[in-house]
Design an enzyme around this catalytic site. Structure first.
Site, PDB file in Angstrom:
ATOM      1  CB  CYS A  61      18.377  52.870 -35.400  1.00 42.86           C
ATOM      2  SG  CYS A  61      17.461  52.837 -33.588  1.00 42.86           S
TER       3      CYS A  61
ATOM      4  CG  ASP B 258      45.349  22.896 -59.076  1.00 38.57           C
ATOM      5  OD1 ASP B 258      46.400  22.948 -59.411  1.00 38.57           O
ATOM      6  OD2 ASP B 258      44.492  22.297 -58.804  1.00 38.57           O
TER       7      ASP B 258
ATOM      8  CG  ASP C 281      40.310  20.673 -57.561  1.00 39.61           C
ATOM      9  OD1 ASP C 281      41.459  20.753 -57.385  1.00 39.61           O
ATOM     10  OD2 ASP C 281      39.731  19.930 -58.129  1.00 39.61           O
TER      11      ASP C 281
END
Length: 732
Positions: A383, A425, A622
């Site tokens: 477990c 970027d 983006d």
């Protein structure tokens, strides 16, 4: 054959062992081609024949194992070759209803009102009664403990049998049943009853922990208010938030939560974004600024135009993406799954050898060594081991999502920890993505006066440079007089009359055609150009009035964010399609190496070059032109509210556009990996210690099950610490 994929919710799963049982059971049903189950997300995806009817058979099969199943809304996700974008389209249809269905399906409410809770309480009460009866009437003590044992063991044994028939013979329930029955045979009914009770307590704790991990992200959905105030025909009407349509204008009073993503059309106030972004200080917003659903308007009446439906608002997208992320497994989790499939049958074999070899080979006592063999079965219950990784990953994904850091799965979370180079970027990532007025050189007039004239000429224009001038005039609160006979001169500038005087605003080259600029003025213009700035010259009444410089400036936290990356051992580099002069000026200010005038394929090539030198590379961007490089990088990170193709291609996303959040992503990943390693060490370490002490005769059944339950509790509690994670910058 036409293969469809359907998504279901599965209730009652606590750990990877549960998921494995569900996956095995469902994969044996007719018409099922593939199955993927996530215990952390409480979900299952099935690839099946288009004409297969699965739900009734699944309910029967999984019901025997103790699990519930029901379809998620908008369940049909596609056909052969389903892509990520296609999956997202259908999840869009699912919307908020599925989010709330998930919460309901997992059975919200107190643990004692659920089946596992009632069984544990019943077993505990029966065990307590057995102890009392044994004290009062010792001759029937054994029978009393046997009765108490049956209360807890019969449901466990029933699940073990169902799991065996469904294809999982070596389940945790099987280990427990064998150990308990064996203990009864050698006369240890009291210990067997106590062991089963402690096993049920451990299962209950797993369930509570799993529910808490899921609730960590589901609580985000509850941030969005159920109703909103809509302005219609001059009246204000309260409507369900999920019914808001695009373009509707809602009224947000001070103290209200904003009911939808939108844009302020009237009003100026401070927005508390802490529930969504973790930002500790309210952010001042004005007309034209965007706001997130679930954030709090603190001090002014706002009118907000809805820009995203309920299913597409920031919080809904975060919840859906994190749920999908939780369905994918990290490399460590996949290894633990494979290991546990060998581990459990191996443990049964070890227990059998310990029980029979010493009596057969060395003539030792059968009862003593059978007892030790049974204890080994309990020590070995996997477990704690199988929950060690998914619990930490689920908590880390939830903690990140609450702070606007989206990570699409455990594999990405692990990969982020090894990143040592980051290609960023420029426009919209390191910079704000829109120009700002950086310098105003007034000539023979006051700065406010020349800014007022420039803004008058640009009123009504949507050109980025014009908007920069208008924003500066608004920020400086200068009056903007009306301009008469204003007209644009294509590629040169704009001209008009202000207060009866002819005024021109345009490029330095166009200005030089109209008037003679002094050597000092030309030198100023050249200096601004060298800094990568766009220059506009204002001429009033035939005389130079001002030189205005504008540039897309670095984000406010760009310097500190890049410093945090370097402190984390990650070397940043700028990749941009912008011209070399502008790129070099921004890069110099940020102390970055730069590659300028890059096409999409050039950015991808640079990423490949970094990888070939042995670096683990993250690419941050983006826009559409970043998509190839995002896909090529070891980890692609979309910045802010970028283009959909960037968000789809990326492995992670920084929703709120902070450069500092990039270092936070790395920190979260490394903290999660450290947490996982701690969990595995605790789970295996405790088992190793008790294995030795059991064979040495120091410990027995009670300590064995306590070791397993204790390890599960420790591992779970340690994993849940990730829910409280905050980035280092926030803590400081």
């Amino acid at each position: 054959m036409d293969i469809r994929e359907t998504r279901y919710r599965v209730t009652g799963m606590d750990c990877a062992a549960c998921a494995a049982k569900v996956e095995t059971a469902v994969s044996r049903l007719a018409g099922v081609e593939r199955v993927s189950v996530s215990a952390t997300a409480g979900s299952m995806r099935i690839g099946h024949a288009a004409d297969a009817t699965l739900l009734p058979a699944m309910k029967t099969q999984l019901g025997k194992l103790g699990y519930g199943v029901f379809p998620a809304d908008g369940e049909k996700l596609g056909t052969k070759g389903r892509g990520r974008a296609h999956d997202r389209d259908h999840d869009h249809d699912r919307g908020q209803a599925d989010i709330h269905a998930h919460a309901a399906g997992d059975g919200q409410g107190a643990w004692w009102g659920k089946r596992k809770g009632m069984l544990t309480i019943g077993c505990g009460v029966a065990l307590g009664l057995a102890y009392g009866i044994g004290r009062l009437y010792p001759p029937i003590e054994w029978w009393a403990f046997l009765a108490a044992l049956s209360v807890g063991l019969l449901p466990v044994a029933n699940r073990a049998l169902a799991a065996a028939l469904a294809g999982t013979p070596f389940s945790i329930e099987t280990l427990m049943t064998v150990a308990a029955v064996g203990a009864v045979i050698i006369g240890a009914a009291e210990e067997a009853a106590a062991v089963v009770f402690l096993f049920l307590v451990g299962e209950l704790l797993e369930g509570v922990a799993a529910g808490r991990a899921r609730a960590g992200i589901q609580n985000l959905a509850s941030l969005v208010p159920k109703t909103a105030y809509v302005e219609r025909g001059g009246a204000v009407e309260e409507v369900p938030a999920e019914s808001l349509s695009l373009g509707a204008v809602i009224l947000v009073r001070p103290g209200d939560r904003i009911a939808a993503d939108g844009e302020i059309v009237e009003g100026d106030g401070a927005i508390d974004e802490a529930p969504v972004t973790g930002e500790s200080v309210p952010v001042r917003k004005k007309a034209g600024d965007g706001v997130f659903a679930g954030t709090i308007n603190t001090d002014a009446v706002l009118r907000v135009k809805v820009t995203a439906a309920a299913a597409d608002n920031t919080i809904a997208r975060v919840v859906k993406l994190v749920e999908e992320a939780q369905e994918s497994k990290a490399p460590t989790e996949r290894f633990i799954d494979r290991f546990s499939k060998v581990y459990t049958p191996g443990l049964l074999a070890l227990g059998a050898l310990v029980a029979v070899l010493p009596p057969l080979v060395a003539g030792a006592g059968w009862s003593e060594w059978i007892y030790k063999g049974l204890a080994i079965l309990l020590i070995g219950c996997p477990c704690a081991l199988v929950i060690s990784t998914p619990a930490a990953i689920a908590a880390a994904l939830s903690a990140g999502a609450r702070r606007g850091l989206l990570i699409k799965g455990g594999a990405v979370l692990e990969a982020l920890s090894s990143i040592d180079a980051m290609a960023l970027d420029k426009t919209g990532t390191l910079t704000e993505g829109k120009p700002k007025v950086t310098d105003i050189v007034a000539i023979g007039r006051g700065e406010a006066n020349v800014l007022s004239m420039a803004a008058a000429l640009e009123t009504g224009s949507s050109h980025p440079l014009a908007l920069a001038i208008l924003d500066r005039a608004k920020a400086d609160r200068v009056p903007v007089p009306p301009a008469s006979v204003a007209f644009a001169l294509g590629g040169r500038g704009v001209a008009g009359k202000i207060g009866g005087k002819e005024v021109f605003l345009g490029s330095s080259a166009a200005a030089a055609e109209r008037i003679a600029l002094s050597a000092d003025q030309l030198q100023r213009i050249a200096a601004f150009n060298d800094e990568g700035k766009s220059v506009a010259v204002l001429i009033a009444a035939g005389e130079p009035a001002a030189i205005i410089a504008m540039r897309d400036e670095p984000r406010a936290d760009a310097q500190s964010g890049l410093a945090a990356l370097r402190d984390a051992g990650v070397e940043p580099v700028m990749l941009t399609g912008d011209n070399k002069r502008t790129a070099a000026a921004i890069a110099k200010g940020l102390g970055l190496p730069v590659h300028a005038e890059m096409l999409p394929q050039d950015k991808q090539r640079i990423v490949r070059d970094l990888q070939s030198s042995g670096r683990k590379v993250a690419k941050v961007g983006d826009g559409i032109n970043d998509a190839p490089a995002l896909a090529a990088a070891d980890v692609g990170i979309a910045m802010g509210g970028g283009a959909d193709v960037a968000l789809e291609t990326a492995d992670a996303a920084v929703l709120h556009g902070r450069v500092g959040d990039l270092a936070a992503l790395i920190e979260l990943s490394r903290r999660a990996l450290s947490n996982i390693h701690q969990n595995i060490a605790v789970a295996l370490g405790l088992k190793a210690v008790f294995l030795v002490t059991t064979i040495a005769g120091v410990t027995g059944l009670w300590p064995a099950i306590l070791a397993d339950t204790g390890a599960t509790v420790l591992v779970t509690a340690n994993a849940m610490r990730m829910l409280a994670w905050r980035p280092h910058a926030v803590r400081d």
